[in-house]
Design an enzyme around this catalytic site. Structure first.
Site: not given
Ligand code: MLT
Length: 208
Positions: A104, A154, A185
């Site tokens: 991320s 996501d 995610h």
């Protein structure tokens, strides 16, 4: 930068160093188990992001979700790039053999290292990254292996962020593998396994 360094089991000049970069709200402990799964022999350099957003650690500022503060991104990318050189000297590992493993926000700064510096990374495993910056010329990334793990659902990194990132990196010469999970995610076990298989099938030269 605050960090953890763990020497590989058998250190030689060619031992790779896995650079671990956590997601928003994480810390330098989060991804240690990933390093163990990807390459238990490697050195590990796990770095803590220097930015605080409402008490959550990050690697660079953002203006809103998915909208990055570009000036800070460039500044923080250089800060991390410089830190890698200092850490390589301090711990005596091969600066030319650093493989980023980011999730991320950590994947985004790893992608930003690739976007801004020619020899920043030997390879990169990017879990749920976005395009860090648009409209800039990328350095020559010929032959740099990059694994991108993405979630088809996501909500934070929409699928086109992954496909655009893959295209931009490929145009610069990188060897990209784009792996899709039917999830959001979160970083799933099957995605971690796919990244580990990619690394261990010799995609990254001289990692054995
Ligand atoms: C970012 O800000 O880097 C991305 O939106 C992912 C995240 O939430 O960290």
């Amino acid at each position: 930068m605050r960090h953890i360094f763990q020497s590989g089991k058998e250190t030689s000049n060619s031992t790779p160093t896995l650079l671990l970069l956590h997601g928003t709200g994480g810390n330098e402990y989060d991804l240690l188990s990933l390093a163990e799964k990807i390459d238990p022999e490697a050195n590990v350099l796990s770095v803590r992001g220097n930015v605080l957003e409402n008490g959550m650690l990050r690697f660079f500022r953002r203006l809103a979700e998915g909208i990055f503060d570009e000036e800070d991104l460039v500044f923080r990318t250089k800060e991390l790039f410089d830190f890698l050189g200092e850490a390589a000297e301090k711990y005596q590992f091969d600066r030319e053999n650093i493989i980023a493993v980011g999730y991320s926000n950590g994947a985004n700064i790893a992608a930003s290292l690739l976007f801004h510096y020619k020899n920043a990374l030997k390879a990169a495993i990017l879990h749920h990254p976005m395009v860090p910056r648009r409209g800039i010329a990328l350095p020559d990334l010929s032959g740099v292996p990059v694994f991108i793990g993405a979630g088809a659902n996501d909500p934070i990194c929409p699928p086109e962020e992954s496909t655009d990132l893959a295209t931009l990196l490929e145009k610069a010469g990188a060897l990209v593998e784009l792996h899709w999970e039917n999830h959001g995610h979160q970083l799933t076990y099957s995605e971690i396994t796919a990244a580990s298989k990619w690394y261990n099938r010799g995609t990254v030269p001289n990692n054995s």
